[in-house]
Write an enzyme that holds these catalytic residues in place. Sequence first.
Site, PDB file in Angstrom:
ATOM      1  CB  ALA A 478      -0.930  -0.019   1.207  1.00  0.00           C
ATOM      2  CG  ASP A 504       6.737  -6.481  -2.174  1.00  0.00           C
ATOM      3  OD1 ASP A 504       6.526  -7.687  -1.943  1.00  0.00           O
ATOM      4  OD2 ASP A 504       6.166  -5.558  -1.565  1.00  0.00           O
ATOM      5  NE  ARG A 515      -3.940  -2.656   2.805  1.00  0.00           N
ATOM      6  CZ  ARG A 515      -4.185  -3.910   2.502  1.00  0.00           C
ATOM      7  NH1 ARG A 515      -5.283  -4.236   1.837  1.00  0.00           N
ATOM      8  NH2 ARG A 515      -3.343  -4.876   2.839  1.00  0.00           N
ATOM      9  CE  LYS A 528       1.326  -7.330  -2.516  1.00  0.00           C
ATOM     10  NZ  LYS A 528       1.277  -6.968  -1.082  1.00  0.00           N
ATOM     11  CG  ASP A 576       4.578  -6.207   5.991  1.00  0.00           C
ATOM     12  OD1 ASP A 576       5.785  -6.508   6.176  1.00  0.00           O
ATOM     13  OD2 ASP A 576       3.784  -6.955   5.393  1.00  0.00           O
ATOM     14  CG  ASN A 577       8.909  -7.221   8.770  1.00  0.00           C
ATOM     15  OD1 ASN A 577      10.044  -7.310   9.242  1.00  0.00           O
ATOM     16  ND2 ASN A 577       8.679  -7.281   7.460  1.00  0.00           N
ATOM     17  CB  CYS A 632      -0.493 -20.838  33.703  1.00  0.00           C
ATOM     18  SG  CYS A 632       0.834 -21.988  34.117  1.00  0.00           S
TER      19      CYS A 632
END
Length: 1058
Positions: A478, A504, A515, A528, A576-577, A632
Amino acid sequence: MSSSPLSKKRRVSGPDPKPGSNCSPAHSVLSEVPSVPANGMAKNVSDADIDEGLYSRQLYVLGHEAMKRLQTSSVLVSGLRGLGVEIAKNIILGGVKAVTLHDQGTAQWADLSSQFYLREEDIGKNRAEVSQPRLAELNSYVPVSAYTGPLVEDFLSDFQVVVLTNSPLEDQLRVGEFCHSHGIKLVVADTRGLFGQLFCDFGEEMILTDSNGEQPLSAMVSMVTKDNPGVVTCLDEARHGFESGDFVSFSEVQGMIELNGSQPMEIKVLGPYTFSICDTSNFSDYIRGGIVSQVKVPKKISFKSLPASLAEPDFVMTDFAKYSRPAQLHIGFQALHHFCAQHGRSPRPHNEEDAAELVTIAQAVNARSLPAVQQGSLDEDLIRKLAYVAAGDLAPINAFIGGLAAQEVMKACSGKFMPIMQWLYFDALECLPEDKEALTEDKCLPRQNRYDGQVAVFGSDLQERLGKQKYFLVGAGAIGCELLKNFAMIGLGCAEDGEIVVTDMDTIEKSNLNRQFLFRPWDVTKLKSDTAAAAVRQMNPHIRVTSHQNRVGPDTERIYDDDFFQNLDGVTNALDNVDARMYMDRRCVYYRKPLLESGTLGTKGNVQVVIPFLTESYSSSQDPPEKSIPICTLKNFPNAIEHTLQWARDEFEGLFKQPAENVNQYLTDPKFVERTLRLAGTQPLEVLEAVQRSLVLQRPQTWADCVTWACHHWHTQYSNNIRQLLHNFPPDQLTSSGAPFWSGPKRCPHPLTFDVSNPLHLDYVIAAANLFAQTYGLTGSQDRAAVATLLQSVQVPEFTPKSGVKIHVSDQELQSANASVDDSRLEELKATLPSPEKLPGFKMYPIDFEKDDDTNFHMDFIVAASNLRAENYDIPPADRHKSKLIAGKIIPAIATTTAAVVGLVCLELYKVVQGHRQLNSYKNGFLNLALPFFGFSEPLAAPRHQYYNQEWTLWDRFEVQGLQPNGEEMTLKQFLDYFKTEHKLEITMLSQGVSMLYSFFMPAAKLKERLDQPMTEIVSRVSKRKLGRHVRALVLELCCNDESGEDVEVPYVRYTIR
């Protein structure tokens, strides 16, 4: 952005608990979730008319109700220059009912500076008619038409929202008055060079359903007083997060039952864990428990008409460092309209005569303004700058204002998020040259080419410099698509010696189309980077863009090597990371290249600019780590749907991925068992038991075996394990202090009874059986009736809870237990595992979780597994949409935020290319379009350190030439001596990456061996890796003492070897 989706849980009222305990009755609350058979599975579909595959990420921003209202709204966009086409693009992607494009003008050369759907061959043609087919491709659900007639009242009456761009004030006032009196919502947007203006009028009675878009908060109650007002105290595990004026409701309160299911009540916050409510003095005594949930109550807001608001404006601030500027620009824009009406044109770029005239007009406008608006002192320098650049048309300004304006249209249609009340002004004057004498009227004259709108602001010199730039764009999602569009419009890398490299490795998916606007439905499954590069060549055929499909990281450093980075002028991240962002940040610091960083999360966005030797880097400051859920809590004591969804994701990995991977390694790697035994704690036992189950105990031969396994596993997880837990900790169990064990965050569970006629039970079996079959290469089935028949013949062993089974109440208990290993059981497992030689050709098929394919059973399993566990613990369930958000860790996204953020990035790009050196010229930005909020700040300067009298920052380093004049490489001893003689530093530790090359505590024999070895030889030996031919230098980290023996912090070393 580095943050993950904001997915706080909202509780709803459930059944009343039994008196005296925190246990709820043993019945389901799943009737609240609709089940619609689809693809053979019972799925939760909120609205069949919304294409969730397309609008997936936007739905997590707006929600289904707002999206439905959006789909009933027709919108008119008047003015199809750069700003109008940006707004139209964003609202078409957003999914309104229909869009009509209006423009009576023809395309000029200057329009091509920002109107990305005009081509050079379109000069002289009507802008709306040319743009219509290109905009219509963006979303097949939104009809797009063109209209070239006048804006008469009968025509305006057909629309719910009217948007005016680049229109005369006379037209704005006429249309504004009509729209206000006829209940039509109005957005007026205008950009003039480096200035932007936005106005909203959504009528006198707009209903706002949600002012901020955040998930409703909930908290667990620990006490409620009988008082006037009553004071509620929440558990101190986390702050409640409420604000005074919020409305809340209660559920599951024991004792003071009058609170359960009561009407939403307004609160007053007293502290981070307390707040007051209504008069509770006549209520029953509070005993324990309860959940308090925020309730979003619709409210009515009122707008003034454009003529009324023009005279008495209210402003939304975009930059608090420019506090008085909105009022000044309110006068300036009115003066500009008067100037244009008198002359039939904008002021000439950087023309002193026109600038002086605009100042005179502005003084007259100010003089006749109402006293509350009148400026005591007009900022004449600001008005002159407005005149200088008003003829300009900049793609980044249009992207920013267009993103905001489109979001306001969506607010008008949906009632979601707080609108702009009512005027917003923005400027980016910091983009002008730091040398105020650099621009002249001659340099800004039109050249009759596509960059005239930009040359009018910055002159021809910057245009030439932009064309020669070499930039690396990392990511074509995007943000990457928006960046490429802006690059094409401003002419970045468009000259013969310029270039943009975009990389990419992803392919296009349907959910991207909403988007990532360079992609079309027929591009799905294509790469992309290739598709985006081809699309922007259509927008500007001169752009020189090269597409790659590489992931950035150490494994591609032979591609993105020294030569590659040294030839670059800068880097823009569209990632994006966080890991990839930090990696690129390190590369930019090492190669001393500017970095433009940005990110979005729903309606929130941020921009950071990193300038060598001036600012801190991206990695200099980090978000706090996400709070993890205790093991837990996941295993035995969930109290929120987030817990059951994470448990379901762990189940998926533990059933359908990890065992298959381990089996394949066991069968192919002779050292697998030996390596497994070296793992910590109980991991060796868990791994080998899973291998034994997969190869021996649970290996299916047929589809019926898979159904049997799924049924048995259902009983283990949702009946047997719960019964064992209740055997260990009965509903009336007390702690050592006498308090109920099942209280506070511990919800008392109840076992489920399998019912083949329950859609959720059958969903689970079908999904689990099909996934289990896939891991063995067996063919599954979606035939619900056939599976139900198979289940009738499954024999489920009787379960009796066992004594002596240890269930850990805390993670500390669990860690202590994991420290002990059952060696005899490990030996038994090793002896009973089948030999790989006895299974020739056998392999399993691990399954990687994929959330966006609705035919692969992955989300079917997650939703069923999570909601069944939620039913165990009487936690309100989550539908498929919400489950996918949380379990899939989806980042909500909307085109408007992306457009606005990238506009700000490209404004910083103008400064970087010009070489601005003043810290206050640059702006880091944060925005939240939902509130709306805008915050800008100067970047932080790079932190300064010192050893002796030598100051240094993260941009500095020691440069050491490894090859000496005689052609031999420096040895470790020579390296240590060099720092002692040249820098008066004694190296105590030396490392390269994770490899320790030298330390003061190194054994004498090893040290003696290394001292006379060349540095690269030591690196290769210690790291057990050969240095690639592309490696020209090594990064070495030092720990040093100064001459007094004190530890000092020093920069890293760039050790050149070629």
